[in-house]
Motif scaffolding. Structure first.
Motif, PDB file in Angstrom:
ATOM      1  N   MET A   1       0.847  -1.198   0.000  1.00  0.00           N
ATOM      2  CA  MET A   1       0.000   0.000   0.000  1.00  0.00           C
ATOM      3  C   MET A   1       0.872   1.234   0.000  1.00  0.00           C
ATOM      4  SD  MET A   1      -2.781   1.303   2.853  1.00  0.00           S
ATOM      5  CE  MET A   1      -4.179   0.454   2.180  1.00  0.00           C
ATOM      6  N   ASP A   2       0.533   2.228  -0.830  1.00  0.00           N
ATOM      7  CA  ASP A   2       1.282   3.479  -0.862  1.00  0.00           C
ATOM      8  C   ASP A   2       0.961   4.279   0.389  1.00  0.00           C
ATOM      9  OD1 ASP A   2       2.797   5.529  -2.629  1.00  0.00           O
ATOM     10  OD2 ASP A   2       1.057   6.618  -1.872  1.00  0.00           O
ATOM     11  N   SER A   3       1.980   4.946   0.963  1.00  0.00           N
ATOM     12  CA  SER A   3       1.774   5.660   2.220  1.00  0.00           C
ATOM     13  C   SER A   3       0.711   6.731   2.096  1.00  0.00           C
ATOM     14  CB  SER A   3       3.092   6.288   2.683  1.00  0.00           C
ATOM     15  OG  SER A   3       3.558   7.227   1.735  1.00  0.00           O
ATOM     16  N   GLY A   4       0.491   7.275   0.873  1.00  0.00           N
ATOM     17  CA  GLY A   4      -0.506   8.305   0.706  1.00  0.00           C
ATOM     18  C   GLY A   4      -1.917   7.793   0.858  1.00  0.00           C
ATOM     19  N   GLN A   5      -2.119   6.467   0.794  1.00  0.00           N
ATOM     20  CA  GLN A   5      -3.448   5.885   0.904  1.00  0.00           C
ATOM     21  C   GLN A   5      -3.857   5.610   2.342  1.00  0.00           C
ATOM     22  OE1 GLN A   5      -2.371   2.684  -2.070  1.00  0.00           O
ATOM     23  NE2 GLN A   5      -4.479   3.075  -2.676  1.00  0.00           N
ATOM     24  N   ILE A   6      -2.935   5.728   3.274  1.00  0.00           N
ATOM     25  CA  ILE A   6      -3.264   5.449   4.663  1.00  0.00           C
ATOM     26  C   ILE A   6      -3.891   6.684   5.290  1.00  0.00           C
ATOM     27  CG2 ILE A   6      -2.362   4.822   6.918  1.00  0.00           C
ATOM     28  CD1 ILE A   6      -0.234   3.259   5.616  1.00  0.00           C
ATOM     29  N   SER A   7      -5.089   6.529   5.824  1.00  0.00           N
ATOM     30  CA  SER A   7      -5.814   7.682   6.373  1.00  0.00           C
ATOM     31  C   SER A   7      -5.409   7.930   7.807  1.00  0.00           C
ATOM     32  CB  SER A   7      -7.322   7.435   6.284  1.00  0.00           C
ATOM     33  OG  SER A   7      -7.662   6.232   6.943  1.00  0.00           O
ATOM     34  N   ILE A   8      -4.186   8.367   7.983  1.00  0.00           N
ATOM     35  CA  ILE A   8      -3.674   8.680   9.312  1.00  0.00           C
ATOM     36  C   ILE A   8      -3.259  10.141   9.332  1.00  0.00           C
ATOM     37  CG2 ILE A   8      -1.936   8.164  11.062  1.00  0.00           C
ATOM     38  CD1 ILE A   8      -1.695   5.407   9.918  1.00  0.00           C
ATOM     39  N   GLY A   9      -3.749  10.861  10.317  1.00  0.00           N
ATOM     40  CA  GLY A   9      -3.383  12.267  10.422  1.00  0.00           C
ATOM     41  C   GLY A   9      -2.109  12.434  11.228  1.00  0.00           C
ATOM     42  N   GLY A  37      -0.211 -10.200   5.109  1.00  0.00           N
ATOM     43  CA  GLY A  37       0.853 -10.414   4.142  1.00  0.00           C
ATOM     44  C   GLY A  37       1.303  -9.157   3.432  1.00  0.00           C
ATOM     45  N   GLU A  38       0.552  -8.068   3.594  1.00  0.00           N
ATOM     46  CA  GLU A  38       0.886  -6.824   2.899  1.00  0.00           C
ATOM     47  C   GLU A  38       2.010  -6.092   3.619  1.00  0.00           C
ATOM     48  OE1 GLU A  38      -1.420  -2.887   1.064  1.00  0.00           O
ATOM     49  OE2 GLU A  38      -2.527  -4.460   2.123  1.00  0.00           O
ATOM     50  N   ARG A  39       2.887  -5.498   2.835  1.00  0.00           N
ATOM     51  CA  ARG A  39       4.008  -4.762   3.412  1.00  0.00           C
ATOM     52  C   ARG A  39       3.558  -3.374   3.859  1.00  0.00           C
ATOM     53  NH1 ARG A  39       9.633  -3.084   0.257  1.00  0.00           N
ATOM     54  NH2 ARG A  39      10.548  -1.916   1.980  1.00  0.00           N
ATOM     55  N   LEU A  40       3.996  -2.971   5.042  1.00  0.00           N
ATOM     56  CA  LEU A  40       3.738  -1.621   5.510  1.00  0.00           C
ATOM     57  C   LEU A  40       4.618  -0.635   4.744  1.00  0.00           C
ATOM     58  CD1 LEU A  40       2.417  -3.182   7.888  1.00  0.00           C
ATOM     59  CD2 LEU A  40       3.358  -1.440   9.419  1.00  0.00           C
ATOM     60  N   PRO A  41       4.198   0.623   4.648  1.00  0.00           N
ATOM     61  CA  PRO A  41       5.080   1.632   4.056  1.00  0.00           C
ATOM     62  C   PRO A  41       6.403   1.677   4.818  1.00  0.00           C
ATOM     63  CG  PRO A  41       2.861   2.497   4.331  1.00  0.00           C
ATOM     64  CD  PRO A  41       2.896   1.188   5.046  1.00  0.00           C
ATOM     65  N   GLY A  77      11.512  -5.229   5.444  1.00  0.00           N
ATOM     66  CA  GLY A  77      10.486  -4.331   5.965  1.00  0.00           C
ATOM     67  C   GLY A  77       9.538  -5.032   6.905  1.00  0.00           C
ATOM     68  N   ALA A  78       8.429  -4.361   7.205  1.00  0.00           N
ATOM     69  CA  ALA A  78       7.416  -4.899   8.111  1.00  0.00           C
ATOM     70  C   ALA A  78       6.194  -5.313   7.304  1.00  0.00           C
ATOM     71  CB  ALA A  78       7.032  -3.859   9.158  1.00  0.00           C
ATOM     72  N   PHE A  79       5.614  -6.469   7.676  1.00  0.00           N
ATOM     73  CA  PHE A  79       4.470  -7.021   6.958  1.00  0.00           C
ATOM     74  C   PHE A  79       3.353  -7.339   7.944  1.00  0.00           C
ATOM     75  CE2 PHE A  79       8.155  -7.707   4.401  1.00  0.00           C
ATOM     76  CZ  PHE A  79       7.729  -7.636   3.080  1.00  0.00           C
ATOM     77  N   VAL A  80       2.114  -7.188   7.482  1.00  0.00           N
ATOM     78  CA  VAL A  80       0.958  -7.513   8.316  1.00  0.00           C
ATOM     79  C   VAL A  80       0.930  -9.019   8.546  1.00  0.00           C
ATOM     80  CG1 VAL A  80      -1.553  -7.434   8.509  1.00  0.00           C
ATOM     81  CG2 VAL A  80      -0.313  -5.563   7.377  1.00  0.00           C
TER      82      VAL A  80
END
Length: 240
Positions: A1-9, A37-41, A77-80
């Motif tokens: 997932m691209d970091s811009g898609q994460i809805s974190i303020g 299995g998805e990689r974190l930004p 990296g880090a993965f879910v």
């Protein structure tokens, strides 16, 4: 997932940054925005998105790893984590209830006492080096700051890892993260010099007992430290 898609303020500086970031990332995972299995930004992209340092992001990811929500792969990296690997998550707001916090601290006592004994039996030279490194962080010039608290948590994680039992490392690390706020609270209420020096002395005794491979003495040293820590935050625990 691209970091811009994460809805974190961006996180307010008055909050405990790593815990708040971990909570927001955990919400993204549990709500399915970040899938198993998805990689974190990357740390770099998360620090830029959240407006915090990479060290803060690194600590937040370590907390998620302790909770079993993510796994890290060296150099990748880090993965879910897969859903079946995730333990129960305890939210910060739940520990605002004194009874819930006391119950978690009560659970900490037998876990860490047993961990100390096993660490005395099974630690390697590398484990002891990590324990010593954390202790150096507690006793150095930064011992009066929050970095001293972080070194304290690293010490307990290093002891848990020295058991050679990954589940001790997972659960002790998780509980230590949740209780870190109480360590800060104890420092705020107490005479700082007194509480810091007493805490350091307890850790030195514990380190020496582990280094001497004396499980009985290590267990007693950990028990003394944990009961002392509880008393410093006015927490009364059941003893047997």
């Amino acid at each position: 997932m691209d970091s811009g898609q994460i809805s974190i303020g961006q996180i307010r500086r008055s909050e405990h940054l790593p815990a708040r970031i971990a909570a927001q990332l955990a919400a993204q995972i549990t709500e399915g925005h970040l899938k198993p299995g998805e990689r974190l930004p990357t740390e770099h992209s998360l620090s830029k998105t959240l407006g915090v340092s990479r060290s803060v992001v690194r600590e937040a990811i370590a907390q998620l790893r302790n909770e079993g929500l993510v796994e890290t792969r060296q150099g990748v990296g880090a993965f879910v984590s897969e859903k079946c690997a995730r333990p129960i998550r305890i939210k910060d707001e739940e520990l605002g209830d004194p009874q819930s916090f006391r119950a978690l601290f009560q659970l900490r006592v037998p876990l860490e006492i047993e961990a100390a004994g096993l660490a005395a039996l099974h630690h390697t030279a590398e484990d002891l080096a990590r324990i010593d490194e954390a202790l150096a962080g507690m006793t150095g010039a930064e011992k009066w700051t929050h970095q001293g608290v972080e070194a304290d948590l690293l010490f307990h994680r290093a002891v848990a890892e020295a058991t050679q039992n990954e589940y001790f490392a997972m659960f002790v690390g998780f509980i230590a993260e949740r209780i870190s706020h109480a360590i800060d609270a104890a420092r705020a209420r107490a005479v700082l010099e007194e509480i810091v020096e007493v805490t350091i002395a307890e850790h030195v005794v514990l380190r020496d007992a582990i280094a001497s491979r004396d499980p009985k003495r290590a267990r007693q040293a950990m028990r003394t430290h944990l009961l002392g820590a509880a008393s410093r935050i006015n927490l009364s625990l059941e003893e047997f």
